[in-house]
Structure formats: structure tokens, C-alpha cells
Design a protein around this motif. Structure first.
Motif, PDB file in Angstrom:
ATOM      1  N   THR A 154      24.071   8.328  24.644  1.00  0.00           N
ATOM      2  CA  THR A 154      25.348   7.843  24.027  1.00  0.00           C
ATOM      3  C   THR A 154      26.570   7.787  24.953  1.00  0.00           C
ATOM      4  O   THR A 154      26.654   8.571  25.892  1.00  0.00           O
ATOM      5  CB  THR A 154      25.623   8.562  22.501  1.00  0.00           C
ATOM      6  OG1 THR A 154      25.943   9.783  22.940  1.00  0.00           O
ATOM      7  CG2 THR A 154      24.431   8.171  21.588  1.00  0.00           C
ATOM      8  N   THR A 155      27.462   6.962  24.727  1.00  0.00           N
ATOM      9  CA  THR A 155      28.745   7.203  25.362  1.00  0.00           C
ATOM     10  C   THR A 155      29.382   8.367  25.248  1.00  0.00           C
ATOM     11  O   THR A 155      30.197   8.975  26.359  1.00  0.00           O
ATOM     12  CB  THR A 155      29.693   5.973  24.819  1.00  0.00           C
ATOM     13  OG1 THR A 155      30.038   6.100  23.539  1.00  0.00           O
ATOM     14  CG2 THR A 155      29.100   4.515  25.215  1.00  0.00           C
ATOM     15  N   ALA A 156      29.279   9.198  24.235  1.00  0.00           N
ATOM     16  CA  ALA A 156      30.019  10.532  23.891  1.00  0.00           C
ATOM     17  C   ALA A 156      29.395  11.449  24.899  1.00  0.00           C
ATOM     18  O   ALA A 156      30.144  12.329  25.307  1.00  0.00           O
ATOM     19  CB  ALA A 156      29.820  11.064  22.742  1.00  0.00           C
ATOM     20  N   ALA A 157      28.142  11.238  25.257  1.00  0.00           N
ATOM     21  CA  ALA A 157      27.390  12.263  26.246  1.00  0.00           C
ATOM     22  C   ALA A 157      27.850  12.134  27.602  1.00  0.00           C
ATOM     23  O   ALA A 157      27.774  12.852  28.616  1.00  0.00           O
ATOM     24  CB  ALA A 157      26.044  12.005  26.117  1.00  0.00           C
ATOM     25  N   LEU A 158      28.505  10.645  27.892  1.00  0.00           N
ATOM     26  CA  LEU A 158      28.972  10.276  29.415  1.00  0.00           C
ATOM     27  C   LEU A 158      29.977  11.452  29.985  1.00  0.00           C
ATOM     28  O   LEU A 158      29.941  11.858  31.074  1.00  0.00           O
ATOM     29  CB  LEU A 158      29.097   9.190  29.653  1.00  0.00           C
ATOM     30  CG  LEU A 158      28.063   8.141  29.070  1.00  0.00           C
ATOM     31  CD1 LEU A 158      28.547   6.586  29.411  1.00  0.00           C
ATOM     32  CD2 LEU A 158      26.764   8.173  29.771  1.00  0.00           C
ATOM     33  N   THR A 159      30.773  11.646  28.961  1.00  0.00           N
ATOM     34  CA  THR A 159      31.861  12.409  29.597  1.00  0.00           C
ATOM     35  C   THR A 159      31.870  13.987  28.822  1.00  0.00           C
ATOM     36  O   THR A 159      32.992  14.628  28.891  1.00  0.00           O
ATOM     37  CB  THR A 159      33.317  11.800  28.962  1.00  0.00           C
ATOM     38  OG1 THR A 159      33.168  11.649  27.490  1.00  0.00           O
ATOM     39  CG2 THR A 159      33.549  10.591  29.697  1.00  0.00           C
TER      40      THR A 159
END
Length: 253
Positions: A154-159
Motif C-alpha cells: 500500500t502507499t502507506a508502506a512506502l514511507t
């Protein structure tokens, strides 16, 4: 008189040469484990002299210019010490520990797979920028705890940042040390006659880097084919009957 037949097996041992002693002597020996083959090749460099008065150019002399040798070992024991010989590496131990707030690389997209700074990980947890815990199986997957490989879902995991524990490891760099020199000793036994033993020593062998380091083994066990140059040990006593290279010893009858 019975035939003296030979079928040798035995332990192959290597020692670090103690250059502080004169002549050089071996330090503590290490058994290298199972070996499929152990061969020594000796050679001399010569120049021939032909006569010039008969019209037939007959060889009338041969002058020895140099003597050299090669040791070929095929090891089956993948100990870290044997691999260090093959890769010119030095074993470095990294103790177990915990990583906290490890950052991920920049420029990631969903579906990317990233490797953590340490392998052999456990208790892996990802935290979002706001400090909330991400969900394993929803936001990220652990593809390999051995390699420390994580897939971001997910996009949350990218940062996110990562907390995890890692195990104690033995690390080995490639080409991080000078070519290793060793004292070689074969403690051999004639398997045709259990009471016959042979000792072969080479005072100074310099190992070459492995030329074929097979990393996948679809059939059978992996091998470490090693080659070493047999060098003259000029520290040995000049008038020694054993010379500068080594010796072949058996018990007198």
C-alpha cells in the motif's frame, strides 16, 4: 616380494605459517573436511642445447631454469573458513541485535520489494509516518525472513519505518584480503594396507581465487575447486635434505 599398491585417503590440514620463527614453522592446523580430490603437479622449466657440428642438430644438453608446483583441491566441506580461502575473504562476526526506525529507500512504488539492512530477521513491524502500526498481509508481506526481503502493498508502506530483530551472522567479503598462504599437510593412510601411513607436507602454498564458484546445485553436492601455487620457502635451512618445497614421509620398514 609382494606388490606395493597404494590407495590413499586421509585428512587434509592447513595451517597459517608462523613467519616470526626461523625457519618458518606452521601454526595450529585446521582440517578442511571432506575432499573429493587432492593432486600435486610439479614441473621444471628447461632450455635445450643442440650441437652444431654434425649437421643433425642433436640435443646435447638440457639446463634447468626453474622449478614450480601446483596443488589442486576439490573440497566438499563448505565451511566459512574454506569459502574464505576461495574468495580471499575475512570472516567478520556480526552479533544479534535490533533495528529501530530503519528508513526505506526513496522513490518506491506499490509492489516494490526491498531488502532490510540485516538478514535473518524476526518480529518485523512497519510504522506509518503518523506512528500507527501497519498490518502484515494488508500493507506489506515478508517474502523472506532469511534475506530480510519485504514487499510493499500500500502507499502507506512506502514511507514507513521498520523495526525488527536480526540474528548473529558470519559475514565474508570478497577480495578483502591478500592471497592466503598456508602450510599444507596430508595425513594419509593406504586403505589397501591399514598399517601404512604417509605424510605429505608443502611448506608454502599460495591459494588462487576460485575460478568456478557454483551457487546452484541441481544434482549432487556443491564443490569448492581450489588451486594453489607451491612456492619455495627460502626460510628453510639451506643444507636441509628436504629442500625448500616440502616432503613425502613414510615409516621405515
Amino acid at each position: 616380494m609382494s606388490d606395493l599398491l597404494m590407495s590413499l585417503q586421509g585428512t587434509i590440514n592447513l595451517a597459517v605459517r608462523n613467519a616470526a620463527s626461523s625457519p618458518v614453522r606452521p601454526g595450529a592446523f585446521r582440517h578442511v573436511g571432506t575432499a573429493d580430490s587432492c593432486e600435486m603437479e610439479l614441473s621444471v622449466e628447461t632450455v635445450a642445447q643442440n650441437e652444431s657440428y654434425t649437421g643433425q642438430r642433436l640435443q646435447v644438453g638440457e639446463l634447468t631454469l626453474g622449478k614450480s608446483g601446483t596443488l589442486n583441491l576439490t573440497l566438499k566441506d563448505w565451511s566459512i573458513e574454506n569459502i574464505a580461502l576461495a574468495l580471499y575473504g575475512e570472516v567478520i562476526t556480526v552479533n544479534s541485535g535490533k533495528a529501530t526506525k530503519e528508513k526505506l529507500p526513496d522513490g518506491l512504488v506499490v509492489g516494490d520489494r526491498i531488502k532490510l539492512a540485516h538478514p535473518f530477521v524476526s518480529d518485523v513491524k512497519l510504522k506509518a509516518v503518523d506512528g500507527s502500526m501497519l498490518i502484515l498481509g494488508t500493507d506489506y508481506e515478508i517474502e523472506s525472513t532469511h534475506a530480510g526481503l519485504i514487499k510493499l502493498l500500500t502507499t502507506a508502506a512506502l514511507t514507513a519505518t521498520v523495526d525488527y530483530s536480526y540474528a548473529k551472522t558470519e559475514n565474508l567479503g570478497i577480495f578483502t584480503r591478500q592471497p592466503p598462504e598456508r602450510w599444507f599437510m596430508l595425513d594419509g593412510i593406504n586403505t589397501d594396507r591399514d598399517d601404512e601411513h604417509v605424510i605429505v607436507e608443502l611448506f608454502r602454498v599460495k591459494f588462487n581465487p576460485i575460478s568456478n564458484f557454483s551457487l546452484l546445485h541441481n544434482e549432487g553436492y556443491g564443490e569448492l575447486p581450489l588451486t594453489a601455487t607451491v612456492l619455495a620457502d627460502m626460510s628453510q635451512t639451506k643444507d636441509s635434505s628436504l629442500g625448500y618445497f616440502g616432503s613425502y614421509i613414510q615409516k621405515a620398514k
